[in-house]
Design a protein around this motif. Structure first.
Motif, mmCIF file in Angstrom:
data_model
loop_
_atom_site.group_PDB
_atom_site.id
_atom_site.type_symbol
_atom_site.label_atom_id
_atom_site.label_comp_id
_atom_site.label_asym_id
_atom_site.label_seq_id
_atom_site.Cartn_x
_atom_site.Cartn_y
_atom_site.Cartn_z
ATOM 1 N N SER A 1 1.319 2.700 -5.159
ATOM 2 C CA SER A 1 0.793 1.371 -4.839
ATOM 3 C C SER A 1 0.054 0.758 -6.023
ATOM 4 O O SER A 1 -0.081 -0.468 -6.109
ATOM 5 C CB SER A 1 -0.141 1.453 -3.632
ATOM 6 N N THR A 2 -0.418 1.594 -6.934
ATOM 7 C CA THR A 2 -1.135 1.095 -8.112
ATOM 8 C C THR A 2 -0.206 0.882 -9.307
ATOM 9 O O THR A 2 -0.671 0.494 -10.376
ATOM 10 C CB THR A 2 -2.256 2.056 -8.518
ATOM 11 N N GLY A 3 1.085 1.159 -9.127
ATOM 12 C CA GLY A 3 2.059 0.867 -10.180
ATOM 13 C C GLY A 3 2.428 2.025 -11.074
ATOM 14 O O GLY A 3 3.205 1.851 -12.017
ATOM 15 N N THR A 4 1.888 3.196 -10.803
ATOM 16 C CA THR A 4 2.267 4.362 -11.602
ATOM 17 C C THR A 4 3.679 4.798 -11.229
ATOM 18 O O THR A 4 3.969 5.020 -10.060
ATOM 19 C CB THR A 4 1.290 5.512 -11.362
ATOM 20 N N THR A 5 4.528 4.910 -12.229
ATOM 21 C CA THR A 5 5.944 5.213 -12.000
ATOM 22 C C THR A 5 6.309 6.560 -12.619
ATOM 23 O O THR A 5 5.891 6.877 -13.732
ATOM 24 C CB THR A 5 6.822 4.106 -12.607
ATOM 25 N N THR A 6 7.114 7.306 -11.885
ATOM 26 C CA THR A 6 7.584 8.611 -12.350
ATOM 27 C C THR A 6 9.094 8.667 -12.194
ATOM 28 O O THR A 6 9.631 8.198 -11.180
ATOM 29 C CB THR A 6 6.948 9.743 -11.524
ATOM 30 N N TYR A 7 9.768 9.224 -13.207
ATOM 31 C CA TYR A 7 11.223 9.351 -13.185
ATOM 32 C C TYR A 7 11.616 10.827 -13.340
ATOM 33 O O TYR A 7 10.956 11.587 -14.046
ATOM 34 C CB TYR A 7 11.855 8.577 -14.339
ATOM 35 N N VAL A 8 12.741 11.174 -12.725
ATOM 36 C CA VAL A 8 13.314 12.475 -13.009
ATOM 37 C C VAL A 8 13.831 12.445 -14.445
ATOM 38 O O VAL A 8 14.264 11.399 -14.952
ATOM 39 C CB VAL A 8 14.437 12.806 -11.993
ATOM 40 N N ALA A 9 13.791 13.580 -15.120
ATOM 41 C CA ALA A 9 14.110 13.614 -16.553
ATOM 42 C C ALA A 9 15.507 13.071 -16.852
ATOM 43 O O ALA A 9 15.728 12.423 -17.875
ATOM 44 C CB ALA A 9 13.959 15.035 -17.081
ATOM 45 N N SER A 10 16.440 13.320 -15.971
ATOM 46 C CA SER A 10 17.836 12.955 -16.235
ATOM 47 C C SER A 10 18.084 11.443 -16.271
ATOM 48 O O SER A 10 19.135 11.010 -16.739
ATOM 49 C CB SER A 10 18.755 13.600 -15.195
ATOM 50 N N VAL A 11 17.141 10.644 -15.769
ATOM 51 C CA VAL A 11 17.353 9.189 -15.752
ATOM 52 C C VAL A 11 16.375 8.442 -16.656
ATOM 53 O O VAL A 11 16.494 7.224 -16.811
ATOM 54 C CB VAL A 11 17.283 8.609 -14.316
ATOM 55 N N ILE B 1 0.812 -1.214 0.000
ATOM 56 C CA ILE B 1 0.000 0.000 0.000
ATOM 57 C C ILE B 1 0.848 1.268 0.000
ATOM 58 O O ILE B 1 0.319 2.373 -0.087
ATOM 59 C CB ILE B 1 -0.985 0.044 1.192
ATOM 60 N N TYR B 2 2.157 1.091 0.098
ATOM 61 C CA TYR B 2 3.050 2.238 0.190
ATOM 62 C C TYR B 2 3.504 2.716 -1.185
ATOM 63 O O TYR B 2 3.733 1.914 -2.094
ATOM 64 C CB TYR B 2 4.297 1.880 1.002
ATOM 65 N N THR B 3 3.626 4.017 -1.332
ATOM 66 C CA THR B 3 4.387 4.597 -2.427
ATOM 67 C C THR B 3 5.861 4.402 -2.097
ATOM 68 O O THR B 3 6.296 4.728 -0.992
ATOM 69 C CB THR B 3 4.071 6.079 -2.587
ATOM 70 N N MET B 4 6.610 3.873 -3.044
ATOM 71 C CA MET B 4 8.025 3.566 -2.832
ATOM 72 C C MET B 4 8.868 4.304 -3.860
ATOM 73 O O MET B 4 8.427 4.525 -4.994
ATOM 74 C CB MET B 4 8.271 2.059 -2.969
ATOM 75 N N GLY B 5 10.076 4.623 -3.466
ATOM 76 C CA GLY B 5 10.918 5.314 -4.439
ATOM 77 C C GLY B 5 12.369 5.387 -4.016
ATOM 78 O O GLY B 5 12.769 4.864 -2.966
#
Length: 114
Positions: free
Chosen positions: A53-63, A31-35
């Motif tokens: 927790s639902t699988g939506t992923t976000t990245y910083v532009a540089s990576v 249930i946790y947002t992880m990063g």
């Protein structure tokens, strides 16, 4: 007691790869947002990538296009696959878990150098 234990850091040449792991305990991992955050010497801590927790992923532009974040809920583990590493990726990488409160790991050093 919440524990986030990072592993997988080290020294790698430019263009190389590393896989970071974060083993979590003491939380309902799914249930946790992880990063992952990172902090380079003399710089502020910055977000690298986060997955909800639902699988939506976000990245910083540089990576984007080089790093891949994934979570294994049955194993309570978060991964960061880092490819095509650059010297500017050198930093201490911290695992992060958030629900009603935020928790941090102790950090793992990643050094990209020839």
């Amino acid at each position: 007691q919440v524990q986030l234990v990072e592993s997988g850091g080290g020294l790698v040449q430019p263009g190389g790869s590393l896989r970071l792991s974060c083993a979590a305990s003491g939380i309902i991992f799914s249930i946790y947002t992880m990063g992952w955050y990172r902090q380079a010497p003399g710089k502020q801590r910055e977000l690298v990538a986060v997955v909800t927790s639902t699988g939506t992923t976000t990245y910083v532009a540089s990576v984007k296009g080089r790093f891949t974040l994934s979570r294994d809920n049955p194993k309570n583990t978060l991964y960061l696959q880092m490819n095509s590493l650059k010297p500017e990726d050198t930093a201490v990488y911290y695992c992060y878990a958030a629900y009603s409160t935020a928790h941090w790991g102790q950090g793992t050093q990643v050094t990209v150098s020839a």
